[in-house]
Design an enzyme around this catalytic site. Sequence first.
Site, PDB file in Angstrom:
ATOM      1  N   GLU A  97       0.839  -1.200   0.000  1.00  0.00           N
ATOM      2  CA  GLU A  97       0.000   0.000   0.000  1.00  0.00           C
ATOM      3  C   GLU A  97       0.873   1.249   0.000  1.00  0.00           C
ATOM      4  O   GLU A  97       1.900   1.297   0.672  1.00  0.00           O
ATOM      5  CB  GLU A  97      -0.889  -0.031   1.257  1.00  0.00           C
ATOM      6  CG  GLU A  97      -1.970   1.009   1.302  1.00  0.00           C
ATOM      7  CD  GLU A  97      -2.907   0.822   2.514  1.00  0.00           C
ATOM      8  OE1 GLU A  97      -3.340  -0.311   2.800  1.00  0.00           O
ATOM      9  OE2 GLU A  97      -3.187   1.838   3.181  1.00  0.00           O
ATOM     10  N   ASP A  99       0.208   5.334   0.566  1.00  0.00           N
ATOM     11  CA  ASP A  99      -0.895   6.163   1.075  1.00  0.00           C
ATOM     12  C   ASP A  99      -0.659   7.658   1.101  1.00  0.00           C
ATOM     13  O   ASP A  99       0.370   8.106   1.612  1.00  0.00           O
ATOM     14  CB  ASP A  99      -1.115   5.863   2.576  1.00  0.00           C
ATOM     15  CG  ASP A  99      -1.756   4.554   2.826  1.00  0.00           C
ATOM     16  OD1 ASP A  99      -2.465   4.067   1.963  1.00  0.00           O
ATOM     17  OD2 ASP A  99      -1.531   4.017   3.932  1.00  0.00           O
ATOM     18  N   GLU A 101      -3.083  10.542   3.007  1.00  0.00           N
ATOM     19  CA  GLU A 101      -4.314  10.801   3.762  1.00  0.00           C
ATOM     20  C   GLU A 101      -4.295  12.265   4.173  1.00  0.00           C
ATOM     21  O   GLU A 101      -3.270  12.743   4.670  1.00  0.00           O
ATOM     22  CB  GLU A 101      -4.396   9.931   5.022  1.00  0.00           C
ATOM     23  CG  GLU A 101      -4.839   8.513   4.730  1.00  0.00           C
ATOM     24  CD  GLU A 101      -5.139   7.717   5.989  1.00  0.00           C
ATOM     25  OE1 GLU A 101      -5.988   6.830   5.945  1.00  0.00           O
ATOM     26  OE2 GLU A 101      -4.516   8.004   7.039  1.00  0.00           O
TER      27      GLU A 101
END
Length: 285
Positions: A97, A99, A101
């Site tokens: 993953e 990411d 955010e």
Amino acid sequence: MASTVSYMLLLPLLVMVAFAGDLNKDFDITWGDGRSKILNHGELLTLSLDKASGSGFQSKNEYLFGKIDMQLKLVPGNSAGTVTAYYLSSKGSTWDEIDYEFLGNLSGDPYILHTNVFSQGKGDREQQFYLWFDPTADFHTYSIMWNPQRIIFSVDGTPIREFKNSEAIGVPFPKNQPMRIYSSLWNADDWATRGGLVKTDWTQAPFTASYRNFNAEACIWSSGASSCAKTSSTPTSGSGSWLSQELDATGHQRLKWVQKNYMIYNYCTDTKRFPQGLPPECNIS
Ligand SMILES: *[C@@H]1O[C@H](CO)[C@@H](O)[C@H](O)[C@H]1NC(C)=O
């Protein structure tokens, strides 16, 4: 004369169409019961959140390496408690993953841009930043450059984070599992803003984040094989290719500038959190 004029009028129109893309071709809305929309013939995608639900979308394609750009305009005003996630992820219990955010805040207080990298199910590699602009006032480009040697996170072309392949010292690197792009807007007021102190103000709902100008030069995964056909204009060998791209001197300088002035958390310097010693990849620079 008349034909020259009409040609000149037509040209900017064609250029615009060529760049606008169609988000319908690349993404599916996956949840939120009508709270997520693709608008303006695929030029714009919006996610929204209210007290009952958030919303989300995902890419139709799975990618194994790529240089992926998206423009985002985040929830304006009082966005405290909201989180907009935009990330690449594979499936299964040993997933990879990459990411981004975006943690909302009270009007006028800074968003936090939170980043993480998981390889084979292990994350704990957070780096957090403030931004050098208001991410709610306009669209800005958030990019992930993922090739077999490194992952580079960039904002408006400025690198903010590099995660190098450290397999040589035993750190798994995402390179065998195809990933899809996911994005969602949801309520996380138990932790997002000032560690959960500031709650979502539902009188401000619905909260909306917007997306446009998706662009991927990537290897697309299909029935067990990866095809980089879309990138034929950027050859797989040679210095111009994203597949072997690394930061140049200017990129290194920009990265240092961001890390010095805007980085607010780095797992690689959190000795309290890792009393047994910092993760091995932290010792290579
Ligand atoms: C919100 O603003 C406060 C006060 O400036 C700051 O400490 C915090 O890092 C900001 N961001 C988030 C997501 O809490």
